[in-house]
Motif scaffolding. Structure first.
Motif, short mmCIF file in Angstrom:
data_model
loop_
_atom_site.label_atom_id
_atom_site.label_comp_id
_atom_site.label_asym_id
_atom_site.label_seq_id
_atom_site.Cartn_x
_atom_site.Cartn_y
_atom_site.Cartn_z
N ALA A 121 10.52 -19.27 32.14
CA ALA A 121 10.65 -17.82 31.57
C ALA A 121 9.89 -17.60 30.27
N GLU A 122 10.26 -18.58 29.48
CA GLU A 122 9.53 -18.63 28.13
C GLU A 122 7.70 -18.56 28.36
N LEU A 123 7.20 -19.39 29.14
CA LEU A 123 5.84 -19.03 29.33
C LEU A 123 5.51 -17.98 29.82
N GLY A 124 6.14 -17.42 30.73
CA GLY A 124 5.90 -15.95 31.30
C GLY A 124 5.89 -15.03 30.08
N ALA A 125 6.92 -14.96 29.22
CA ALA A 125 7.23 -14.11 28.09
C ALA A 125 5.96 -14.11 27.23
N LEU A 126 5.70 -15.51 26.81
CA LEU A 126 4.37 -15.43 25.94
C LEU A 126 3.31 -15.04 26.40
N GLY A 127 3.01 -15.07 27.78
CA GLY A 127 1.78 -14.58 28.54
C GLY A 127 1.89 -12.90 28.63
N LEU A 128 2.97 -12.39 28.87
CA LEU A 128 3.15 -11.10 28.86
C LEU A 128 2.90 -10.39 27.52
N PHE A 129 3.15 -11.27 26.39
CA PHE A 129 3.38 -10.59 24.99
C PHE A 129 1.96 -10.60 24.62
N ASP A 130 1.37 -11.71 24.75
CA ASP A 130 0.17 -12.05 24.05
C ASP A 130 -0.80 -12.60 24.92
N GLY A 131 -0.75 -12.66 26.15
CA GLY A 131 -1.83 -13.13 26.81
C GLY A 131 -3.05 -12.43 27.42
N SER A 132 -3.64 -12.63 28.37
CA SER A 132 -5.01 -12.08 28.84
C SER A 132 -4.86 -10.73 29.43
N MET A 133 -5.77 -10.14 29.37
CA MET A 133 -5.65 -8.78 30.23
C MET A 133 -5.55 -8.76 31.70
N GLN A 134 -5.55 -9.87 32.28
CA GLN A 134 -5.39 -10.02 33.69
C GLN A 134 -3.74 -10.20 33.92
N LEU A 135 -3.05 -10.21 33.02
CA LEU A 135 -1.40 -10.38 33.23
C LEU A 135 -0.76 -9.06 32.91
N THR A 136 -1.33 -8.05 32.04
CA THR A 136 -0.71 -7.00 31.67
C THR A 136 -1.99 -5.85 31.71
N ALA A 137 -1.54 -4.42 32.00
CA ALA A 137 -2.60 -3.55 31.99
C ALA A 137 -1.64 -2.00 31.86
N PRO A 138 -2.51 -1.09 30.94
CA PRO A 138 -3.76 -1.04 30.45
C PRO A 138 -3.87 -1.99 29.10
N ILE A 139 -2.58 -2.51 28.72
CA ILE A 139 -2.64 -2.99 27.27
C ILE A 139 -1.61 -4.00 27.43
N SER A 140 -1.49 -5.13 26.26
CA SER A 140 -0.60 -6.03 26.57
C SER A 140 0.62 -5.49 25.91
N PHE A 141 1.78 -6.44 26.19
CA PHE A 141 3.17 -5.86 25.60
C PHE A 141 3.00 -5.82 24.04
N LYS A 142 2.05 -6.96 23.51
CA LYS A 142 2.01 -7.00 22.14
C LYS A 142 1.26 -5.76 21.49
N GLN A 143 0.33 -5.39 22.05
CA GLN A 143 -0.59 -3.91 21.71
C GLN A 143 0.70 -2.62 21.87
N LEU A 144 1.45 -2.94 22.66
CA LEU A 144 2.27 -1.63 23.11
C LEU A 144 3.48 -1.80 22.04
N ALA A 145 3.77 -3.04 21.81
CA ALA A 145 4.89 -2.87 21.01
C ALA A 145 4.61 -2.71 19.36
N TYR A 146 3.33 -2.90 18.90
CA TYR A 146 2.77 -2.53 17.51
C TYR A 146 2.06 -1.33 17.37
N LYS A 147 2.12 -0.77 18.75
CA LYS A 147 1.58 0.68 18.51
C LYS A 147 2.49 1.74 17.79
N ARG A 148 1.96 2.56 17.09
CA ARG A 148 2.76 3.32 16.37
C ARG A 148 2.74 4.86 16.89
N CYS A 149 3.92 5.49 17.02
CA CYS A 149 3.95 6.90 17.66
C CYS A 149 4.26 7.95 16.76
#
Length: 210
Positions: free
Chosen positions: A182-210
């Protein structure tokens, strides 16, 4: 919260919060479509319900959504033990993959209708492939009974057999990942390659300001 902090501060907090949703796995497990028409009906019903739930959260101020879609549920030990060879249920995996495609379209549709709506959709099939790398055992449950540790039920029970090293296993019981997987999966989702998340990573979404 609004009484304590004021409407503007609460709205800003909600808009910049990260709402993480896991969808589909249990719902697909609990259905048994017989025809292509059954599959289409199930997909449509589930997507309609999920879209309505997301729209409700949006209406309450949520703007950023991380969506964990259905993965290869046909490769869970609880499913594989039903096969004499212990192989994955590829039909069930295709069922899950088809739903993934429908959810992707639904999120694109929501983004076109809801101003400020942002999302990141996890490719749970790709994440699963990442999670199985480097493990000694990616087939059996660490905690369970019988063949593949999956003949005694879905969950780890008090008198079940426990593996010697849970970190060497992908699956803790017959349906859930070990902490390490589960930890490896979470790390991949948060800061992994664009093959894992789209259109942006979880990290990019988290730090996006609204």
């Amino acid at each position: 919260m609004e009484d304590a902090w004021g409407t503007h501060k609460v709205s800003t907090l909600l808009a910049n919060s990260f709402f993480l949703l896991g969808i589909g796995s249990n719902d697909l497990f609990q259905t048994s479509p017989k025809t292509a028409a059954d599959v289409a009906t199930i997909y449509a019903t589930l997507v309609s319900n999920y879209s309505a739930a997301i729209a409700d959260l949006y209406g309450m101020g949520a703007r950023k959504f991380g969506i964990i879609n259905v993965g290869p549920i046909g490769c869970l030990p609880w499913v594989r033990v039903l096969n004499k060879t212990g192989d994955c249920n590829h039909s069930l995996n295709r069922y899950a993959a088809g739903f993934t495609a429908i959810v992707k379209l639904a999120l694109t549709n929501l983004a076109s209708k809801l101003p400020g709506f942002s999302y990141s959709l996890a490719d749970s099939f790709a994440v699963f492939n990442l999670q199985t790398l480097g493990f000694v055992n990616s087939d059996n449950a660490c905690c369970g009974t019988g063949r593949m540790g999956a003949e005694g039920g879905e969950l780890c029970m008090r008198n079940d057999t426990l593996c010697a090293d849970r970190d060497a296993y992908v699956f803790w019981d017959s349906v859930h990942f070990t902490q390490r997987a589960a930890e490896l999966g979470a790390l991949g989702l948060f800061d992994g390659s664009m093959q894992l998340t789209a259109p942006i990573s979880f990290k990019q979404l988290a730090y996006k300001r609204c």
